[in-house]
Design a protein around this motif. Structure first.
Motif, PDB file in Angstrom:
ATOM      1  N   GLN A   1      -4.616  -2.538  -2.978  1.00 50.75           N
ATOM      2  CA  GLN A   1      -3.711  -3.068  -1.962  1.00 50.75           C
ATOM      3  C   GLN A   1      -4.319  -2.954  -0.575  1.00 50.75           C
ATOM      4  O   GLN A   1      -4.119  -3.822   0.279  1.00 50.75           O
ATOM      5  CB  GLN A   1      -2.371  -2.319  -2.009  1.00 50.75           C
ATOM      6  CG  GLN A   1      -1.555  -2.580  -3.259  1.00 50.75           C
ATOM      7  CD  GLN A   1      -1.164  -4.046  -3.414  1.00 50.75           C
ATOM      8  OE1 GLN A   1      -1.177  -4.813  -2.464  1.00 50.75           O
ATOM      9  NE2 GLN A   1      -0.830  -4.435  -4.630  1.00 50.75           N
ATOM     10  N   SER A   2      -5.079  -1.891  -0.342  1.00 54.16           N
ATOM     11  CA  SER A   2      -5.706  -1.738   0.965  1.00 54.16           C
ATOM     12  C   SER A   2      -6.819  -2.747   1.173  1.00 54.16           C
ATOM     13  O   SER A   2      -7.067  -3.204   2.293  1.00 54.16           O
ATOM     14  CB  SER A   2      -6.252  -0.316   1.126  1.00 54.16           C
ATOM     15  OG  SER A   2      -6.461  -0.015   2.497  1.00 54.16           O
TER      16      SER A   2
ATOM     17  N   HIS B   1      -5.678   8.804   5.778  1.00 50.63           N
ATOM     18  CA  HIS B   1      -5.885   7.602   6.602  1.00 50.63           C
ATOM     19  C   HIS B   1      -4.595   6.789   6.740  1.00 50.63           C
ATOM     20  O   HIS B   1      -4.425   6.073   7.735  1.00 50.63           O
ATOM     21  CB  HIS B   1      -7.004   6.745   6.001  1.00 50.63           C
ATOM     22  CG  HIS B   1      -8.366   7.237   6.358  1.00 50.63           C
ATOM     23  ND1 HIS B   1      -8.954   6.999   7.583  1.00 50.63           N
ATOM     24  CD2 HIS B   1      -9.241   8.001   5.652  1.00 50.63           C
ATOM     25  CE1 HIS B   1     -10.149   7.567   7.619  1.00 50.63           C
ATOM     26  NE2 HIS B   1     -10.344   8.186   6.467  1.00 50.63           N
ATOM     27  N   PHE B   2      -3.709   6.919   5.782  1.00 55.45           N
ATOM     28  CA  PHE B   2      -2.428   6.217   5.868  1.00 55.45           C
ATOM     29  C   PHE B   2      -1.594   6.735   7.044  1.00 55.45           C
ATOM     30  O   PHE B   2      -0.808   5.986   7.628  1.00 55.45           O
ATOM     31  CB  PHE B   2      -1.654   6.374   4.558  1.00 55.45           C
ATOM     32  CG  PHE B   2      -0.400   5.545   4.495  1.00 55.45           C
ATOM     33  CD1 PHE B   2      -0.461   4.164   4.360  1.00 55.45           C
ATOM     34  CD2 PHE B   2       0.854   6.146   4.562  1.00 55.45           C
ATOM     35  CE1 PHE B   2       0.704   3.391   4.300  1.00 55.45           C
ATOM     36  CE2 PHE B   2       2.016   5.392   4.498  1.00 55.45           C
ATOM     37  CZ  PHE B   2       1.942   4.014   4.372  1.00 55.45           C
ATOM     38  N   MET B   3      -1.775   7.993   7.413  1.00 49.53           N
ATOM     39  CA  MET B   3      -1.045   8.558   8.557  1.00 49.53           C
ATOM     40  C   MET B   3      -1.384   7.815   9.845  1.00 49.53           C
ATOM     41  O   MET B   3      -0.494   7.365  10.574  1.00 49.53           O
ATOM     42  CB  MET B   3      -1.382  10.047   8.715  1.00 49.53           C
ATOM     43  CG  MET B   3      -0.899  10.928   7.601  1.00 49.53           C
ATOM     44  SD  MET B   3      -1.330  12.669   7.897  1.00 49.53           S
ATOM     45  CE  MET B   3      -1.019  13.369   6.272  1.00 49.53           C
ATOM     46  N   SER B   4      -2.668   7.697  10.143  1.00 43.48           N
ATOM     47  CA  SER B   4      -3.069   7.022  11.380  1.00 43.48           C
ATOM     48  C   SER B   4      -2.846   5.517  11.281  1.00 43.48           C
ATOM     49  O   SER B   4      -2.499   4.867  12.267  1.00 43.48           O
ATOM     50  CB  SER B   4      -4.539   7.326  11.713  1.00 43.48           C
ATOM     51  OG  SER B   4      -5.380   7.096  10.594  1.00 43.48           O
TER      52      SER B   4
ATOM     53  N   LYS C   1      11.504   7.425   0.273  1.00 46.28           N
ATOM     54  CA  LYS C   1      10.557   7.558  -0.833  1.00 46.28           C
ATOM     55  C   LYS C   1       9.219   7.906  -0.188  1.00 46.28           C
ATOM     56  O   LYS C   1       8.548   7.046   0.383  1.00 46.28           O
ATOM     57  CB  LYS C   1      10.468   6.266  -1.649  1.00 46.28           C
ATOM     58  CG  LYS C   1      11.741   5.947  -2.414  1.00 46.28           C
ATOM     59  CD  LYS C   1      11.587   4.687  -3.268  1.00 46.28           C
ATOM     60  CE  LYS C   1      12.868   4.395  -4.033  1.00 46.28           C
ATOM     61  NZ  LYS C   1      12.745   3.171  -4.868  1.00 46.28           N
ATOM     62  N   ASN C   2       8.849   9.165  -0.283  1.00 50.45           N
ATOM     63  CA  ASN C   2       7.754   9.737   0.497  1.00 50.45           C
ATOM     64  C   ASN C   2       6.374   9.329  -0.037  1.00 50.45           C
ATOM     65  O   ASN C   2       6.015   9.690  -1.157  1.00 50.45           O
ATOM     66  CB  ASN C   2       7.891  11.258   0.481  1.00 50.45           C
ATOM     67  CG  ASN C   2       7.012  11.928   1.520  1.00 50.45           C
ATOM     68  OD1 ASN C   2       5.839  11.609   1.619  1.00 50.45           O
ATOM     69  ND2 ASN C   2       7.583  12.866   2.254  1.00 50.45           N
ATOM     70  N   PRO C   3       5.577   8.606   0.772  1.00 53.72           N
ATOM     71  CA  PRO C   3       4.243   8.196   0.317  1.00 53.72           C
ATOM     72  C   PRO C   3       3.202   9.316   0.418  1.00 53.72           C
ATOM     73  O   PRO C   3       2.104   9.184  -0.119  1.00 53.72           O
ATOM     74  CB  PRO C   3       3.890   7.045   1.268  1.00 53.72           C
ATOM     75  CG  PRO C   3       4.620   7.399   2.528  1.00 53.72           C
ATOM     76  CD  PRO C   3       5.910   8.037   2.092  1.00 53.72           C
TER      77      PRO C   3
ATOM     78  N   LEU D   1       0.839  -1.200   0.000  1.00 50.94           N
ATOM     79  CA  LEU D   1       0.000   0.000   0.000  1.00 50.94           C
ATOM     80  C   LEU D   1       0.872   1.248   0.000  1.00 50.94           C
ATOM     81  O   LEU D   1       0.623   2.206  -0.750  1.00 50.94           O
ATOM     82  CB  LEU D   1      -0.920  -0.006   1.221  1.00 50.94           C
ATOM     83  CG  LEU D   1      -1.660   1.295   1.550  1.00 50.94           C
ATOM     84  CD1 LEU D   1      -2.561   1.711   0.389  1.00 50.94           C
ATOM     85  CD2 LEU D   1      -2.477   1.126   2.828  1.00 50.94           C
ATOM     86  N   LYS D   2       1.895   1.240   0.833  1.00 51.76           N
ATOM     87  CA  LYS D   2       2.831   2.373   0.894  1.00 51.76           C
ATOM     88  C   LYS D   2       3.455   2.628  -0.476  1.00 51.76           C
ATOM     89  O   LYS D   2       3.550   3.780  -0.927  1.00 51.76           O
ATOM     90  CB  LYS D   2       3.901   2.080   1.954  1.00 51.76           C
ATOM     91  CG  LYS D   2       4.951   3.182   2.150  1.00 51.76           C
ATOM     92  CD  LYS D   2       6.224   2.909   1.381  1.00 51.76           C
ATOM     93  CE  LYS D   2       6.875   1.601   1.772  1.00 51.76           C
ATOM     94  NZ  LYS D   2       8.116   1.364   0.961  1.00 51.76           N
ATOM     95  N   ASP D   3       3.863   1.567  -1.162  1.00 54.02           N
ATOM     96  CA  ASP D   3       4.473   1.706  -2.485  1.00 54.02           C
ATOM     97  C   ASP D   3       3.496   2.301  -3.494  1.00 54.02           C
ATOM     98  O   ASP D   3       3.883   3.099  -4.363  1.00 54.02           O
ATOM     99  CB  ASP D   3       4.974   0.345  -2.981  1.00 54.02           C
ATOM    100  CG  ASP D   3       6.171  -0.164  -2.182  1.00 54.02           C
ATOM    101  OD1 ASP D   3       6.825   0.656  -1.509  1.00 54.02           O
ATOM    102  OD2 ASP D   3       6.431  -1.390  -2.228  1.00 54.02           O
TER     103      ASP D   3
END
Length: 281
Positions: free
Chosen positions: A167-168, A217-220, A262-264, A152-154
């Motif tokens: 991916q999520s 939402h990826f932050m939390s 590599k900043n998501p 998901l990060k990628d």
């Protein structure tokens, strides 16, 4: 007392290598008794007798096949706290009204010897292999969760909302497949605290292709995955990284299997913005 002794003698005759222990298990009524005993009982391996008045559970089990901690974990997963394990909030909340006992704030015991450490040095080779397999299952329970988080990060790095949603969705499936009773105790306790949170964030990301909403939402999600990975075993070094520009300038973290930034949260706009703040081995 005589009744308990007779019961213990009868159970011990049915269960090999029997050991009997008593633990405080919180509950209210006859329905609680049925659920507690049913969740902890296992034919020829474990027997639970719960006393409604004293809230004490008498547990007799085969020491070569299970432990009292494993039994108490199963009871907790059915909604009932003990002084060692707390039930997941959502499971407790789904208990029948009459079964929702007053929850007592306690700090559960977190350190438990693994089955391998508890095994006698002279145990036979077959038992050794069986216990090794049990431990491997426990260690691998969360691997799919972490693997799908990294995928998901990628996808977010490439700013691909469609791929991130896909991916999520796989991450949600991995979360749902985790068998909590197979987790080591310290991992189990963290899992119970974060499972609903990571599932909610993953579902939000899966339900949209809006990259900004996904990144919010990826932050939390990353915060809770970090808490989980800190107490779990993963098959490679993981880097906890930080972007000071994300979250409106408040900063946000993520996890990566590569030390290279590599900043998501910004993708190609600010791909190398950030730094590694912790290495988890």
């Amino acid at each position: 007392m005589v009744t308990i002794m007779l019961l213990s003698i009868t159970i011990n005759a049915q269960i090999k290598n029997a050991k009997t222990e008593t633990f405080k298990v919180y509950g209210n009524c006859g329905m609680c008794k049925t659920t507690i005993e049913k969740s902890g009982n296992s034919k020829k391996t474990a027997k639970v007798d719960w006393n409604q008045e004293t809230q004490m559970a008498t547990i007799t089990y085969d020491t070569k096949k299970t432990t009292s901690d494993e039994i108490l974990k199963k009871i907790a997963l059915s909604g009932y706290d003990s002084d060692k394990f707390l039930a997941p909030d959502d499971v407790y909340n789904n208990l029948h009204g009459c079964c929702q006992y007053d929850r007592v704030a306690k700090t559960p015991v977190k350190e438990v010897k693994s089955e391998m450490a508890a095994t006698d040095n002279h145990s036979n080779h077959g038992n050794h292999e069986a216990l090794t397999e049990m431990n491997n299952q426990k260690e691998n329970q969360l691997k799919l969760v972490f693997d799908n988080y990294f995928k998901l990060k990628d996808a977010l790095i490439t700013s691909d909302g469609t791929a991130a949603a896909s991916q999520s969705s796989a991450l949600v499936t991995a979360i749902n497949s985790v068998q909590m009773d197979k987790l080591e105790m310290d991992v189990h306790m963290v899992w119970m605290k974060v499972v609903n949170l990571i599932k909610e964030d993953a579902e939000h990301i899966a339900d949209t292709k809006d990259i900004k909403h996904q990144r919010d939402h990826f932050m939390s999600l990353s915060k809770d995955i970090y808490s989980l990975l800190k107490v779990s075993k993963y098959d490679t070094t993981v880097y906890f990284q930080f972007c000071p520009m994300a979250n409106g300038g408040k900063g946000a973290n993520w996890l990566s299997k590569e030390n290279e930034i590599k900043n998501p949260y910004y993708g190609s706009m600010m791909l190398s913005c950030g730094k590694t703040v912790e290495t988890i081995k």
